[in-house]
Design a protein around this motif. Structure first.
Motif, PDB file in Angstrom:
ATOM      1  N   CYS A 268       7.461 -33.799   8.322  1.00 25.23           N
ATOM      2  CA  CYS A 268       7.215 -34.233   9.703  1.00 25.23           C
ATOM      3  C   CYS A 268       8.500 -34.522  10.470  1.00 25.23           C
ATOM      4  CB  CYS A 268       6.290 -35.442   9.730  1.00 25.23           C
ATOM      5  SG  CYS A 268       6.915 -36.894   8.843  1.00 25.23           S
ATOM      6  N   ARG A 269       9.601 -34.816   9.761  1.00 21.70           N
ATOM      7  CA  ARG A 269      10.841 -35.154  10.463  1.00 21.70           C
ATOM      8  C   ARG A 269      11.447 -33.966  11.181  1.00 21.70           C
ATOM      9  NH1 ARG A 269      11.166 -39.468  12.342  1.00 21.70           N
ATOM     10  NH2 ARG A 269      13.404 -39.357  12.502  1.00 21.70           N
ATOM     11  N   HIS A 270      11.138 -32.754  10.751  1.00 22.99           N
ATOM     12  CA  HIS A 270      11.714 -31.580  11.407  1.00 22.99           C
ATOM     13  C   HIS A 270      10.654 -30.631  11.962  1.00 22.99           C
ATOM     14  CE1 HIS A 270      11.524 -30.495   7.008  1.00 22.99           C
ATOM     15  NE2 HIS A 270      10.831 -29.506   7.542  1.00 22.99           N
ATOM     16  N   ALA A 271       9.421 -31.077  12.047  1.00 18.31           N
ATOM     17  CA  ALA A 271       8.335 -30.207  12.525  1.00 18.31           C
ATOM     18  C   ALA A 271       8.378 -30.063  14.051  1.00 18.31           C
ATOM     19  CB  ALA A 271       6.988 -30.772  12.103  1.00 18.31           C
ATOM     20  N   ASP A 272       7.976 -28.888  14.509  1.00 20.11           N
ATOM     21  CA  ASP A 272       7.822 -28.625  15.941  1.00 20.11           C
ATOM     22  C   ASP A 272       6.403 -28.945  16.405  1.00 20.11           C
ATOM     23  OD1 ASP A 272      10.479 -27.306  16.254  1.00 20.11           O
ATOM     24  OD2 ASP A 272       9.586 -25.833  14.903  1.00 20.11           O
ATOM     25  N   TRP A 273       5.438 -28.747  15.499  1.00 24.89           N
ATOM     26  CA  TRP A 273       4.033 -28.961  15.813  1.00 24.89           C
ATOM     27  C   TRP A 273       3.408 -29.802  14.721  1.00 24.89           C
ATOM     28  CZ3 TRP A 273       1.598 -27.585  20.310  1.00 24.89           C
ATOM     29  CH2 TRP A 273       2.313 -26.724  21.153  1.00 24.89           C
ATOM     30  N   PHE A 274       2.367 -30.517  15.081  1.00 21.79           N
ATOM     31  CA  PHE A 274       1.594 -31.294  14.107  1.00 21.79           C
ATOM     32  C   PHE A 274       0.136 -30.877  14.202  1.00 21.79           C
ATOM     33  CE2 PHE A 274      -1.004 -35.129  13.149  1.00 21.79           C
ATOM     34  CZ  PHE A 274      -0.745 -35.161  11.790  1.00 21.79           C
ATOM     35  N   VAL A 275      -0.484 -30.658  13.052  1.00 21.71           N
ATOM     36  CA  VAL A 275      -1.904 -30.342  12.961  1.00 21.71           C
ATOM     37  C   VAL A 275      -2.566 -31.440  12.137  1.00 21.71           C
ATOM     38  CG1 VAL A 275      -3.632 -28.704  12.156  1.00 21.71           C
ATOM     39  CG2 VAL A 275      -1.489 -27.862  13.154  1.00 21.71           C
ATOM     40  N   GLY A 276      -3.508 -32.146  12.737  1.00 20.72           N
ATOM     41  CA  GLY A 276      -4.135 -33.270  12.045  1.00 20.72           C
ATOM     42  C   GLY A 276      -5.644 -33.184  12.038  1.00 20.72           C
ATOM     43  N   GLY A 277      -6.237 -33.549  10.917  1.00 20.52           N
ATOM     44  CA  GLY A 277      -7.688 -33.580  10.812  1.00 20.52           C
ATOM     45  C   GLY A 277      -8.266 -34.753  11.580  1.00 20.52           C
ATOM     46  N   ALA A 278      -9.406 -34.531  12.228  1.00 21.58           N
ATOM     47  CA  ALA A 278     -10.030 -35.597  13.020  1.00 21.58           C
ATOM     48  C   ALA A 278     -11.516 -35.335  13.158  1.00 21.58           C
ATOM     49  CB  ALA A 278      -9.387 -35.680  14.406  1.00 21.58           C
ATOM     50  N   MET A 279     -12.274 -36.389  13.299  1.00 18.84           N
ATOM     51  CA  MET A 279     -13.696 -36.296  13.584  1.00 18.84           C
ATOM     52  C   MET A 279     -13.928 -36.483  15.084  1.00 18.84           C
ATOM     53  SD  MET A 279     -15.344 -35.748  10.757  1.00 18.84           S
ATOM     54  CE  MET A 279     -15.346 -36.048   8.977  1.00 18.84           C
ATOM     55  N   VAL A 280     -14.781 -35.643  15.642  1.00 17.32           N
ATOM     56  CA  VAL A 280     -15.177 -35.832  17.032  1.00 17.32           C
ATOM     57  C   VAL A 280     -16.136 -37.010  17.089  1.00 17.32           C
ATOM     58  CG1 VAL A 280     -16.326 -34.803  19.024  1.00 17.32           C
ATOM     59  CG2 VAL A 280     -14.844 -33.400  17.574  1.00 17.32           C
ATOM     60  N   ALA A 281     -15.854 -37.949  17.980  1.00 14.59           N
ATOM     61  CA  ALA A 281     -16.635 -39.180  18.053  1.00 14.59           C
ATOM     62  C   ALA A 281     -17.870 -38.998  18.921  1.00 14.59           C
ATOM     63  CB  ALA A 281     -15.775 -40.306  18.611  1.00 14.59           C
ATOM     64  N   ASP A 282     -18.936 -39.615  18.466  1.00 16.81           N
ATOM     65  CA  ASP A 282     -20.159 -39.720  19.254  1.00 16.81           C
ATOM     66  C   ASP A 282     -20.387 -41.207  19.509  1.00 16.81           C
ATOM     67  OD1 ASP A 282     -22.396 -38.956  20.600  1.00 16.81           O
ATOM     68  OD2 ASP A 282     -23.237 -37.765  18.962  1.00 16.81           O
ATOM     69  N   ARG A 283     -21.426 -41.529  20.210  1.00 16.92           N
ATOM     70  CA  ARG A 283     -21.672 -42.925  20.556  1.00 16.92           C
ATOM     71  C   ARG A 283     -21.809 -43.804  19.312  1.00 16.92           C
ATOM     72  NH1 ARG A 283     -26.396 -43.805  24.728  1.00 16.92           N
ATOM     73  NH2 ARG A 283     -24.870 -42.583  25.902  1.00 16.92           N
ATOM     74  N   ASP A 284     -22.477 -43.292  18.282  1.00 12.05           N
ATOM     75  CA  ASP A 284     -22.768 -44.108  17.112  1.00 12.05           C
ATOM     76  C   ASP A 284     -21.930 -43.733  15.889  1.00 12.05           C
ATOM     77  OD1 ASP A 284     -24.840 -45.450  18.519  1.00 12.05           O
ATOM     78  OD2 ASP A 284     -26.165 -43.729  18.143  1.00 12.05           O
ATOM     79  N   GLY A 285     -20.900 -42.926  16.065  1.00 11.45           N
ATOM     80  CA  GLY A 285     -20.081 -42.495  14.944  1.00 11.45           C
ATOM     81  C   GLY A 285     -19.664 -41.063  15.140  1.00 11.45           C
ATOM     82  N   PRO A 286     -19.377 -40.345  14.045  1.00 11.70           N
ATOM     83  CA  PRO A 286     -18.971 -38.948  14.184  1.00 11.70           C
ATOM     84  C   PRO A 286     -20.100 -38.095  14.772  1.00 11.70           C
ATOM     85  CG  PRO A 286     -18.441 -39.796  11.995  1.00 11.70           C
ATOM     86  CD  PRO A 286     -19.319 -40.807  12.650  1.00 11.70           C
ATOM     87  N   ARG A 287     -19.731 -37.164  15.630  1.00 16.72           N
ATOM     88  CA  ARG A 287     -20.712 -36.208  16.151  1.00 16.72           C
ATOM     89  C   ARG A 287     -21.205 -35.347  14.981  1.00 16.72           C
ATOM     90  NH1 ARG A 287     -18.456 -31.988  20.384  1.00 16.72           N
ATOM     91  NH2 ARG A 287     -18.422 -33.841  21.739  1.00 16.72           N
ATOM     92  N   MET A 288     -22.497 -35.114  14.929  1.00 12.97           N
ATOM     93  CA  MET A 288     -23.084 -34.326  13.855  1.00 12.97           C
ATOM     94  C   MET A 288     -23.431 -32.924  14.365  1.00 12.97           C
ATOM     95  SD  MET A 288     -22.832 -36.520  11.473  1.00 12.97           S
ATOM     96  CE  MET A 288     -23.754 -35.722  10.133  1.00 12.97           C
ATOM     97  N   ILE A 289     -23.116 -31.926  13.546  1.00 14.42           N
ATOM     98  CA  ILE A 289     -23.425 -30.531  13.858  1.00 14.42           C
ATOM     99  C   ILE A 289     -24.571 -30.091  12.952  1.00 14.42           C
ATOM    100  CG2 ILE A 289     -22.548 -28.164  13.968  1.00 14.42           C
ATOM    101  CD1 ILE A 289     -21.194 -30.047  15.930  1.00 14.42           C
ATOM    102  N   PRO A 290     -25.690 -29.644  13.506  1.00 17.45           N
ATOM    103  CA  PRO A 290     -26.829 -29.236  12.673  1.00 17.45           C
ATOM    104  C   PRO A 290     -26.419 -28.195  11.629  1.00 17.45           C
ATOM    105  CG  PRO A 290     -27.475 -29.321  14.980  1.00 17.45           C
ATOM    106  CD  PRO A 290     -25.988 -29.513  14.950  1.00 17.45           C
ATOM    107  N   GLY A 291     -26.845 -28.452  10.395  1.00 21.89           N
ATOM    108  CA  GLY A 291     -26.545 -27.538   9.304  1.00 21.89           C
ATOM    109  C   GLY A 291     -25.132 -27.613   8.789  1.00 21.89           C
ATOM    110  N   ARG A 292     -24.319 -28.477   9.343  1.00 16.81           N
ATOM    111  CA  ARG A 292     -22.910 -28.560   8.933  1.00 16.81           C
ATOM    112  C   ARG A 292     -22.512 -29.979   8.567  1.00 16.81           C
ATOM    113  NH1 ARG A 292     -18.483 -26.514  13.182  1.00 16.81           N
ATOM    114  NH2 ARG A 292     -19.499 -24.526  12.684  1.00 16.81           N
ATOM    115  N   GLY A 293     -22.933 -30.945   9.359  1.00 20.40           N
ATOM    116  CA  GLY A 293     -22.538 -32.321   9.127  1.00 20.40           C
ATOM    117  C   GLY A 293     -21.594 -32.792  10.225  1.00 20.40           C
ATOM    118  N   PRO A 294     -20.694 -33.728   9.914  1.00 20.71           N
ATOM    119  CA  PRO A 294     -19.782 -34.263  10.928  1.00 20.71           C
ATOM    120  C   PRO A 294     -18.922 -33.164  11.547  1.00 20.71           C
ATOM    121  CG  PRO A 294     -19.758 -35.627   8.956  1.00 20.71           C
ATOM    122  CD  PRO A 294     -20.529 -34.390   8.604  1.00 20.71           C
ATOM    123  N   ASP A 295     -18.606 -33.345  12.815  1.00 14.94           N
ATOM    124  CA  ASP A 295     -17.785 -32.376  13.547  1.00 14.94           C
ATOM    125  C   ASP A 295     -16.317 -32.620  13.197  1.00 14.94           C
ATOM    126  OD1 ASP A 295     -16.762 -30.514  15.253  1.00 14.94           O
ATOM    127  OD2 ASP A 295     -17.646 -31.327  17.082  1.00 14.94           O
TER     128      ASP A 295
END
Length: 395
Positions: A148-175
């Motif tokens: 990370c000290r010499h990176a130009d870009w950062f790619v990070g995992g994240a959950m899309v938030a919904d009102r009550d927690g992570p947004r859920m995608i039918p047949g997949r689970g959390p977004d």
């Protein structure tokens, strides 16, 4: 996804040669990297100029788009020189994951740069909160962000938030997505103080209220890449595995080579004979070599099977991907055994922290803690073999 196109990509000459050319300097300065807790800036520049940070980046984005077997061989050579340097360089090739973005968006992000370095953490430690149409607010803290000290870009995992927690995608689970952002939009928390892989600079990275366009996020774990060609028929985690597979093979190879040199000159007292002359040492070395070389052959066999399928225009089968996962697991097991044998037989000579064999010992045991080499990954192969239902995006 574009229509399938059967083709064979030839490896551009020089990738492995470039790794071998830079290897002596990586090895000679491994101790300096550990003291700095990151790769020295001039070495980063040299590696960048050698093209070793764009090994798997799509050709359409200025990358080499090398076949996966070549990626493993390059990683093996780099990790043989220094485990930390090899790990850092291969993780820095995470620019390849921009292949899951819309191609026009990826071109827009990179501009005319073809030598971009990217730090990437898959773990969904971030939160993407919808912030109006077509964009998110990203907050989070990601550990183990190698390079990370010499990176130009950062790619990070994240959950899309919904009102009550992570947004859920039918047949997949959390977004669960990956968010792509310039490294300048994140903050590095310098807290990397561990036993092995000390030179990888795997500090924590944080973001707070950073606005990220939705088009700069991907559901890479669940969807195919947006480019065509054999490499992009590999599902996300199968491709990610090729960045890691060379690590145990390279570190263990260095350990056995170091031991073979040491054994010829290390004398037993009072016998005054080299340990190389001892039968038990010879048998142990033969076992370690046999295990490592067998594991290496298994890795390349399984990669070859997946590549043949991809070149024929299809996605590698679930069984092929599971066998590749098994092969990388076996590579780590064989590497741990080989390094442990070499370390234990070498005796007190290798106790100093800066001894190459001691560094191999620390690096392999630290790398083995990565989730890709965990027992959870071994179970994924077994469940496939036993016909037990499981999410397949991990394969």
């Amino acid at each position: 996804m574009p229509a399938k196109q059967a083709m064979t990509l030839e490896a551009p000459p020089g990738a492995v040669a470039a790794a071998r050319a830079v290897a002596p300097r990586l090895s000679a300065r491994a101790g300096e990297s550990e003291q700095l807790a990151t790769m020295p800036a001039d070495l980063v520049s040299e590696v960048r100029q050698a093209g070793l940070f764009r090994l798997a980046t799509p050709r359409a984005l200025g990358g080499a788009e090398l076949p996966p077997a070549v990626l493993v061989e390059v990683g093996e050579e780099l990790c043989r020189a220094d485990g930390s340097a090899g790990w850092t360089i291969m993780i820095g090739n995470s620019t390849a994951f921009l292949a899951w973005l819309d191609p026009a968006v990826a071109v827009e992000l990179l501009g005319e740069r073809t030598d971009v370095i990217t730090a990437c953490v898959f773990a969904p430690k971030g939160r993407l909160t919808p912030e109006g149409a077509g964009r998110f607010r990203l907050d989070g803290r990601w550990s183990f962000s190698s390079g990370c000290r010499h990176a130009d870009w950062f790619v990070g995992g994240a959950m899309v938030a919904d009102r009550d927690g992570p947004r859920m995608i039918p047949g997949r689970g959390p977004d669960w997505r990956l968010a792509v952002l310039p490294a300048r939009d994140s903050t590095v928390i310098e807290n990397w103080d561990v036993a092995g892989l000390r030179g990888t600079g795997s500090h924590d990275v944080t973001t707070s209220a950073v606005l990220v366009p939705e088009r700069h996020t991907t559901a890479s774990f669940f969807e195919p890449a947006r480019h065509d060609g054999p490499l992009w028929r590999f599902p996300f985690f199968a491709l990610a595995g090729t960045f890691l597979a060379g690590f145990p093979l390279g570190v263990a190879r260095r350990a056995l080579d170091e031991f073979a040199r040491l054994a010829a000159t290390k004398m037993r007292v009072p016998e005054q004979t080299s340990i190389a002359e001892e039968g038990d040492v010879q048998v142990a070395l033969a076992r370690a070599e046999g295990g490592l070389q067998s594991a290496r052959a298994f890795v390349f066999e399984t990669i070859g099977a997946m590549w043949d399928t991809a070149c024929a225009g299809d996605v590698p089968t679930l069984d092929q991907r599971a066998r590749f996962l098994l092969a990388t697991q076996q590579a780590m097991r064989a590497a741990l055994e080989a390094v442990d044998i070499a370390y234990s037989l070498a005796g007190s000579t290798v106790l100093p922290m800066n001894h190459p064999l001691h560094r191999c010992f620390r690096d392999i045991h630290t790398g083995a803690q990565h989730i890709y080499f965990s027992s959870a990954s071994a179970k994924r192969y077994a469940k496939t073999r036993l016909g037990i239902d499981q999410p397949t995006f991990w394969l």
